[in-house]
Write an enzyme that holds these catalytic residues in place. Structure first.
Site, PDB file in Angstrom:
ATOM      1  N   ASN A   7      61.407 -14.795 -12.627  1.00 55.07           N
ATOM      2  CA  ASN A   7      60.058 -14.286 -12.404  1.00 55.07           C
ATOM      3  C   ASN A   7      59.311 -15.370 -11.641  1.00 55.07           C
ATOM      4  OD1 ASN A   7      57.470 -13.347 -12.545  1.00 55.07           O
ATOM      5  ND2 ASN A   7      57.369 -13.251 -14.784  1.00 55.07           N
ATOM      6  N   ARG A  90      61.928 -10.097 -11.436  1.00 60.20           N
ATOM      7  CA  ARG A  90      60.742  -9.369 -11.862  1.00 60.20           C
ATOM      8  C   ARG A  90      59.838  -9.230 -10.634  1.00 60.20           C
ATOM      9  NH1 ARG A  90      56.067 -10.232 -16.386  1.00 60.20           N
ATOM     10  NH2 ARG A  90      55.129  -8.238 -15.912  1.00 60.20           N
ATOM     11  N   HIS A 179      52.843  -3.563 -15.979  1.00 57.03           N
ATOM     12  CA  HIS A 179      53.564  -3.691 -17.259  1.00 57.03           C
ATOM     13  C   HIS A 179      54.501  -2.502 -17.489  1.00 57.03           C
ATOM     14  CE1 HIS A 179      49.902  -6.104 -18.950  1.00 57.03           C
ATOM     15  NE2 HIS A 179      50.837  -6.939 -18.538  1.00 57.03           N
ATOM     16  N   ARG A 240      40.349 -11.569 -18.227  1.00 52.60           N
ATOM     17  CA  ARG A 240      39.943 -10.515 -17.277  1.00 52.60           C
ATOM     18  C   ARG A 240      39.017  -9.518 -17.952  1.00 52.60           C
ATOM     19  NH1 ARG A 240      45.892  -8.893 -15.537  1.00 52.60           N
ATOM     20  NH2 ARG A 240      46.634 -10.894 -16.319  1.00 52.60           N
ATOM     21  N   GLU A 383      60.869  -7.636 -21.578  1.00 49.55           N
ATOM     22  CA  GLU A 383      60.975  -7.204 -20.183  1.00 49.55           C
ATOM     23  C   GLU A 383      62.193  -7.827 -19.495  1.00 49.55           C
ATOM     24  OE1 GLU A 383      56.868  -8.375 -20.324  1.00 49.55           O
ATOM     25  OE2 GLU A 383      56.460  -7.005 -18.668  1.00 49.55           O
TER      26      GLU A 383
END
Ligand code: AMP
Length: 401
Positions: A7, A90, A179, A240, A383
């Site tokens: 990733n 990823r 996601h 966020r 993941e």
């Protein structure tokens, strides 16, 4: 066969090395501070739990990956890099191009490049990761999973913004969602747990981590999700803001706030951090609450209230819900956040098991009462495992051709 999952960010590479004979992780870690005067590469050896760290300058991603390979060989996890037959990447944004995982070709890289505008903080670095892996592993199969792919099944009335339609036609401005790998994985595990086919269920999956999003999954397909064109929309997150009035942009501009500062405020100085003023981490906020900090309490109240509103909205969108799934660092570990988000949902058939929920951390477990019409389930996400499995599956398919 070993599958190496990577990733790639702007200055870091997270990695996990899987042995696909039993899908075990044989080593994992991170290369950080790429491009800075001093970098750091870590490796955790699964099994023994031994942790190794090496500090050295990492001028670019290639140097970082080479150091990772050196650590893996020095620690006898691999004899040499030729043992790694598959690289799983990823990947973040595929626009409307891909609905599932991909074998990476020049065409895929071209399509990703076209999406750079939509994910400027992620896609260019993902591409760097692919190019570096192609160089270091010229014979390996390169596969990848896009964060956006799973949500490509959303209907147009869910993915479009109610703005001038020509913006969608000209610039592909629409909601994409993120996601996806995690939402798809935990929904399937929840269905397996309930011993029901996913394509007969209505599931709400709440992935609550540093970035948080929630998805409505009807008959196995994502029909709505809270993140949009970018991962800023939707739930309140660590730093966020999630949903706000877009007119705040004009307000800020008229106050003389620069675009960059405003971007930074919404992405890095909002959410739990912005409201509570303590930290983006739930654990720090709980600690502050116990020390009497009221604003940290307000931040968590807002986080769970906004989450509950989405649960209600998605139940309405699907005409009911069979299971609510909690995952991600917060969803898996924070029993208080789960309890707050599920409080008052009895009207829609949730009978939450308060004492049991308090005991559940990072394990797959139902936290609703056996009589509950709507099941509430904690499901740890993974993941990297999905990326390893998918890339390995595509590799095997490519061999058959
Ligand atoms: P993730 O992005 O999925 O790795 O989640 C990271 C976030 O999970 C952290 O910032 C915390 O807010 C939260 N988290 C991790 N562990 C715990 C815990 N034991 N209790 C509460 N929150 C946690």
């Amino acid at each position: 066969m070993k599958v190496f999952v990577v990733n790639c960010g702007s200055s870091s590479i997270k990695y996990q090395l899987f042995d696909m004979n039993d899908e075990s992780v044989v080593g994992k870690g991170i290369a950080e501070k790429i491009g800075l005067p001093m970098g750091i590469v870590s490796l955790k050896i699964e099994g023994t739990g031994e942790k190794v760290e090496r500090e050295l300058p990492l001028p670019n991603h290639e140097a970082a990956l080479n150091t990772v390979l050196e650590l893996l060989t020095d620690k006898n996890i691999i004899r040499d890099k030729s043992e790694i037959g598959v690289i799983g990447h990823r990947l973040v944004h595929a626009g409307e191009c891909y609905h599932s995982s991909v074998a990476i070709t020049e065409d895929v890289i071209e399509k990703m490049t076209e999406c750079n505008d939509l994910a400027p903080l992620h896609n260019p670095h993902n591409i760097t990761g692919v190019r570096t892996a192609q160089k270091l592993f010229p014979k390996a199969f390169q596969g990848g999973c896009f964060d956006t792919a799973f949500h490509q099944t959303m209907p147009d009335y869910a993915y479009l913004y109610p703005i001038d339609y020509s913006w969608y036609e000209k610039y592909k401005v629409r909601r994409y969602g993120f996601h996806g790998t995690s939402h798809g994985y935990v929904a399937q595990l929840a269905a397996d747990h309930l011993k029901k086919p996913l394509d007969k269920l209505r599931v709400i999956t709440a992935h609550l981590g540093n970035g948080s999003s929630i998805a409505a999954i009807q008959n196995g397909k994502s029909v709505d999700t809270s993140m949009g064109l970018t991962p800023l929309e939707g739930l309140m997150m660590g730093t966020r803001c999630g949903d706000i009035d877009p007119a705040l942009v004009f307000f800020a501009a008229r106050k003389g706030v620069s675009l960059d500062d405003f971007d930074k405020m919404l992405n890095k100085k909002s959410g739990l951090m912005g409201v509570g003023g303590i930290s983006n981490d739930m654990r720090d906020n709980w600690k502050a609450i116990h020390e009497g900090n009221k604003r940290a309490g307000l931040a968590i109240k807002m986080f769970t209230y906004r989450l509950k509103k989405y649960i209600g909205a998605y139940a309405a969108a699907m005409g009911g819900v069979d299971a609510i799934v909690f995952t991600g660092g917060i969803g898996e570990n924070d029993w208080e956040a789960r309890q707050m988000a599920c409080e008052g949902l009895e009207y829609m058939g949730v009978e939450f098991d308060v004492p049991l929920n308090k005991t559940v951390r990072a394990t797959l477990k139902e936290v609703s009462k056996p009589s509950s019409k709507v099941k509430v389930i904690v499901v740890p996400t993974n993941e990297e495992l999905v990326i390893a499995r998918e890339s390995y599956r595509l590799y095997n398919e490519s061999k058959k051709k």
